[in-house]
Design a protein around this motif. Structure first.
Motif, PDB file in Angstrom:
ATOM      1  N   GLU A 151       3.635   0.493  -1.184  1.00  0.00           N
ATOM      2  CA  GLU A 151       4.487  -0.356  -2.030  1.00  0.00           C
ATOM      3  C   GLU A 151       4.326  -1.827  -1.640  1.00  0.00           C
ATOM      4  N   MET A 152       4.210  -2.073  -0.346  1.00  0.00           N
ATOM      5  CA  MET A 152       4.064  -3.443   0.144  1.00  0.00           C
ATOM      6  C   MET A 152       2.730  -4.049  -0.316  1.00  0.00           C
ATOM      7  N   ILE A 153       1.666  -3.227  -0.290  1.00  0.00           N
ATOM      8  CA  ILE A 153       0.331  -3.702  -0.681  1.00  0.00           C
ATOM      9  C   ILE A 153       0.251  -3.919  -2.188  1.00  0.00           C
ATOM     10  N   GLY A 154       0.697  -2.932  -2.964  1.00  0.00           N
ATOM     11  CA  GLY A 154       0.614  -3.022  -4.430  1.00  0.00           C
ATOM     12  C   GLY A 154      -0.815  -2.843  -4.924  1.00  0.00           C
ATOM     13  N   ILE A 155      -0.992  -2.876  -6.241  1.00  0.00           N
ATOM     14  CA  ILE A 155      -2.333  -2.758  -6.839  1.00  0.00           C
ATOM     15  C   ILE A 155      -2.589  -3.989  -7.712  1.00  0.00           C
ATOM     16  N   HIS A 173       3.811  -3.995  -7.498  1.00  0.00           N
ATOM     17  CA  HIS A 173       4.345  -3.252  -6.348  1.00  0.00           C
ATOM     18  C   HIS A 173       5.338  -2.207  -6.863  1.00  0.00           C
ATOM     19  N   THR A 174       4.796  -1.095  -7.358  1.00  0.00           N
ATOM     20  CA  THR A 174       5.673  -0.039  -7.892  1.00  0.00           C
ATOM     21  C   THR A 174       6.495   0.567  -6.761  1.00  0.00           C
ATOM     22  N   ILE A 175       7.602   1.212  -7.120  1.00  0.00           N
ATOM     23  CA  ILE A 175       8.439   1.886  -6.120  1.00  0.00           C
ATOM     24  C   ILE A 175       8.280   3.391  -6.311  1.00  0.00           C
ATOM     25  N   PHE A 176       7.828   4.071  -5.258  1.00  0.00           N
ATOM     26  CA  PHE A 176       7.659   5.526  -5.320  1.00  0.00           C
ATOM     27  C   PHE A 176       8.999   6.204  -5.038  1.00  0.00           C
ATOM     28  N   GLN A 177       9.362   7.130  -5.925  1.00  0.00           N
ATOM     29  CA  GLN A 177      10.603   7.876  -5.749  1.00  0.00           C
ATOM     30  C   GLN A 177      10.274   9.206  -5.079  1.00  0.00           C
ATOM     31  N   LYS A 182     -11.301  -0.931   6.784  1.00  0.00           N
ATOM     32  CA  LYS A 182     -10.456  -1.908   6.105  1.00  0.00           C
ATOM     33  C   LYS A 182      -9.979  -1.407   4.737  1.00  0.00           C
ATOM     34  N   SER A 183     -10.693  -0.447   4.162  1.00  0.00           N
ATOM     35  CA  SER A 183     -10.275   0.127   2.874  1.00  0.00           C
ATOM     36  C   SER A 183      -8.859   0.686   3.017  1.00  0.00           C
ATOM     37  N   ARG A 184      -8.101   0.725   1.899  1.00  0.00           N
ATOM     38  CA  ARG A 184      -6.687   1.090   2.023  1.00  0.00           C
ATOM     39  C   ARG A 184      -6.175   1.871   0.813  1.00  0.00           C
ATOM     40  N   LEU A 185      -5.161   2.677   1.069  1.00  0.00           N
ATOM     41  CA  LEU A 185      -4.507   3.446   0.007  1.00  0.00           C
ATOM     42  C   LEU A 185      -3.612   2.531  -0.827  1.00  0.00           C
ATOM     43  N   LEU A 186      -3.651   2.707  -2.156  1.00  0.00           N
ATOM     44  CA  LEU A 186      -2.815   1.897  -3.050  1.00  0.00           C
ATOM     45  C   LEU A 186      -1.767   2.733  -3.787  1.00  0.00           C
ATOM     46  N   LEU A 187      -2.212   3.851  -4.358  1.00  0.00           N
ATOM     47  CA  LEU A 187      -1.319   4.633  -5.216  1.00  0.00           C
ATOM     48  C   LEU A 187      -1.538   6.131  -5.034  1.00  0.00           C
ATOM     49  N   GLN A 188      -0.455   6.889  -5.296  1.00  0.00           N
ATOM     50  CA  GLN A 188      -0.591   8.325  -5.564  1.00  0.00           C
ATOM     51  C   GLN A 188       0.021   8.567  -6.932  1.00  0.00           C
ATOM     52  N   VAL A 189      -0.788   8.988  -7.883  1.00  0.00           N
ATOM     53  CA  VAL A 189      -0.317   9.251  -9.242  1.00  0.00           C
ATOM     54  C   VAL A 189      -0.618  10.709  -9.558  1.00  0.00           C
TER      55      VAL A 189
END
Length: 731
Positions: free
Chosen positions: A343-347, A457-461, A675-682
């Motif tokens: 969430e902090m990183i965002g896409i 920066h979406t919020i994951f519920q 350095k690559s990073r996770l952004l989202l789980q959809v």
């Protein structure tokens, strides 16, 4: 007596008054013996005789044709009683007399039904029926069980003032806690070397810490009226209890979280919605937090911290009893920490292209609206169901759709049906308006959600869905269309941003069918997966008795719909609607399917029986979903619960696996110093931002991390895609 039932007027006497609502509860008529006589010209004792003549549509008591309230009141006043009137019915002249004589049977039945019985033996004395206030403990348990939050909130004021139980518990809460204001530095010194857990509550509007409270046990509280926090917050060796830790973790680094009361309560009752700390203290501690008037000068008291301390052993015991404590500590809490980082990183998004799309979709809406007006021969509000009904059914005379309270439905499904039936050009315009309006709203929501850093920066519920799946809000990124070209244009606006070069998307191939194979132990389905060919063609070949290369597109479509539908409790009727078959043909297809895949049939039959006996379903990792309606006498409710029982183990297991996969990927990225990073789980897809020069290693890492998430009886197959945008990275 306060009631809207006029039959109660017969109870009125010198000691009994009826408060009768004239316009809701704000305007009550005070009905005394004098008030009844003034209104009807009768005594309260004569009222039921009058009511028998008048009839009452609300009680389905028929009236006498031609006899209104005035005539009925006049007769009772003149003859003294209904009995005397019936005895002299032959003497009543005119058409009303004829009508009375023709309806004597119904009048006598009305009289029997209208007279309140006074011959019932009631042993209870009136003073035993006095109301002594709300029993909060019993009421809160009931309202929690029924999941009724609105009433609970409304009775808090009553319970705070009139319930002895509440007063004693609230007093215990305030008097037993020793609270001390302390500086941030002094608290930091106090916590040096500590390895026993602490509970923390933050006052952090918009995730900016203003002040906070730390409880070192259930009765000792330290208040810091300062935003400064010591190094103890990032000390992983200091165990910490919080409630809803992800919210503050988005902006503040916290290490050592070992228990989150919100996550624990969610696992205990994943179908519930009341997960606020105040709800949990009421439910588990019996402490009612009566509503207090908020003011600009109300002070943060930090009492949530000791409450968290008291809740932890209770929630932990419940989780241990249900075999879910490790699910909290080994899965949900680590997932919470990873989601906070994501969430902090965002896409990243391409704001210029989003603006272009918004303009395009708004233009389409205007163009199609003008086309609809032209076909109608006049202007009208295309968003107004009432005006739409007038145009379609009155002006154009199109076939009527399903009847609803406000006329005939004009929803998208009905417009589709009308268009298929009539091919009228106005419907094409209206359907396109609906489609492009929705897309425009989606795009505008994304533009609004784009932060100054050019990222969303979406919020994951994590505590919303009953199956354990994540959802997302502000904005909902799981809602971005993928099947249409215009939907894919929206996905194309999600991009990698420098210094990162591309996006990587990874998901599981047919994860739910693989879980079905694992849970059902169906030998044919397991073999079909192990062959490594196109699953649906292989299954279709087995069902229709042909080789996989002899399976045509229609056969494959039918079997694909069947395979996925079974996991959602699809019936033969539902399959018939989906495939445009007759219910008989759909049932024959299902029989053929089960003839080859008997293990699936047996599993689906067994899972509902077991869930009905135990009251819950379980995923492969022990996540439970409680379904009390499985034993309901109400058939529709029971059938809904049965479909949930079929689906929850499969969808919930898929949710568990993708969460483990996400943690595996995050751990491996850290271990390999990438350095690559996770952004989202959809849904069942992970999206990563790829650093320069890491693409090849990252693909290998993600495949291995996701493929080893859980040891199913069939291999977990991972699809990977790479591209500069979410759409281009599709696979």
């Amino acid at each position: 007596i306060c009631t809207g039932d006029r039959d109660s007027f017969q109870l009125i006497n010198a000691n009994t008054t009826v408060l009768y609502p004239k316009r809701g509860v704000t305007d009550l008529a005070r009905m005394t013996p004098n008030a009844v006589e003034e209104k009807y010209g009768l005594t309260p004792a004569q009222y039921p005789d009058f009511a028998a003549l008048r009839g009452d549509p609300s009680d389905n008591l028929p009236s006498i044709p031609g006899v209104g309230e005035k005539t009925a009141a006049k007769w009772i006043s003149e003859y003294g009683s209904l009995e005397a009137l019936i005895a002299s019915a032959d003497k009543v002249g005119g058409k009303v007399g004829e009508s009375l004589r023709a309806n004597l049977a119904s009048v006598e039945l009305n009289a029997e039904l209208t007279h309140l019985r006074s011959d019932m033996a009631i042993e209870t004395k009136i003073d035993e029926l006095l109301w002594n206030g709300v029993n909060s403990e019993i009421l809160n348990k009931l309202l929690d069980h029924l999941e009724i939050k609105a009433i609970k909130d409304r009775v808090k004021i009553l319970s705070g003032s009139s319930s002895e139980v509440v007063e004693t518990k609230t007093a215990k809460k305030t008097t037993s806690i020793v609270s001390k204001e302390i500086s941030a530095d002094d608290l930091a010194k106090l916590l040096v070397g500590r390895t026993d857990p602490i509970a923390i509550e933050f006052s952090a509007p918009e995730n900016k810490i203003l002040e906070y409270a730390v409880a070192t046990d259930e009765a000792t509280l330290f208040l810091v009226r300062d935003s400064k926090v010591g190094d103890w917050l990032t000390n992983a060796k200091l165990p910490k209890y919080l409630h809803g830790a992800k919210e503050i973790s988005r902006t503040t680094e916290i290490s050592g979280i070992v228990f989150d009361t919100e996550l624990a309560a969610y696992l205990i009752n994943p179908g519930g919605r009341n997960l606020e700390l105040s709800d949990l203290t009421e439910r588990f501690l019996g402490i009612v937090n009566a509503e207090q008037e908020e003011s600009l000068f109300s002070q943060f008291d930090g009492l949530g911290a000791p409450a968290i301390f008291k809740l932890v052993p209770l929630l932990e015991a419940e989780l241990e009893e249900r075999g879910m404590f490790k699910l909290l500590t080994d899965l949900e809490i680590p997932v919470q920490a990873e989601l906070a980082k994501m969430e902090m990183i965002g896409i990243g998004v391409d704001s210029a292209r989003l603006a272009e799309l918004s303009k395009f979709f708004r233009g389409e809406v205007e163009r199609e609206t003008a086309g609809a007006h032209k076909e109608a021969g006049r202007e009208f509000n295309v968003g107004s169901p009432k005006q739409l009904q007038a145009v379609l059914f009155d002006d154009l005379g199109l076939p009527k759709t399903k009847k609803i309270k406000t006329g005939f439905t004009t929803d998208a499904e009905s417009l589709d049906w009308l268009f298929a039936k009539t091919k009228h050009p106005i419907l094409k315009h209206l359907l396109r308006i609906r489609e492009t309006s929705k897309l425009a709203t989606t795009v505008d929501g994304l533009i609004e959600a784009t932060a100054k850093d050019g990222r969303i920066h979406t919020i994951f519920q994590q505590t919303v869905t009953a199956t354990g799946r994540l959802s997302s809000t502000n904005p909902n990124l799981q809602n971005i269309p993928v099947r249409t070209e215009e939907g894919r244009k929206i996905r194309d606006c999600f991009v990698s941003k420098e210094p990162f070069v591309t996006l990587l998307t990874a998901d599981y191939s047919q994860i739910e069918m693989r879980i079905m194979a694992h849970l059902s132990k169906d030998a044919n389905l397991i073999e079909a997966f192990k062959m490594g060919e196109d699953l649906h063609s292989t299954v279709a070949g087995l069902v229709f008795g042909v080789k996989p290369d002899g399976v045509d597109a229609e056969m494959r479509r039918q079997i694909k719909a069947m395979s996925y539908g079974l996991a959602y409790g699809l019936s033969a009727y539902g399959l018939a609607q989906q495939l445009d078959l007759s219910p008989t043909d759909a049932a024959i297809l299902m029989d053929k399917y089960f003839a080859r895949f008997g293990g699936i049939r047996d599993y689906l039959a067994q899972v509902v029986v077991i869930a009905r006996e135990s009251g819950y379903t379980e995923t492969i990792m022990g996540r439970r979903r409680y379904l009390p309606d499985l034993t309901s006498d109400n058939r529709p409710r029971r059938e809904v619960a049965e479909r949930m029982a079929l689906n929850a183990p499969i969808q919930g297991s898929a949710a568990d696996i993708i969460k483990v996969a996400m943690l595996n990927v995050a751990d491996n990225l850290k271990r390999n110093s990438m350095k690559s990073r996770l952004l989202l789980q959809v849904h069942d897809e992970l999206i990563l931002e790829v650093a320069d020069g890491e693409e090849k290693d990252l693909i290998k890492l993600v495949k291995e991390a996701m493929g080893s998430a859980y040891d199913l009886s069939v291999p977990l197959d991972v699809n990977i895609g790479i591209g500069t945008s979410w759409d281009l990275a599709a696979h």
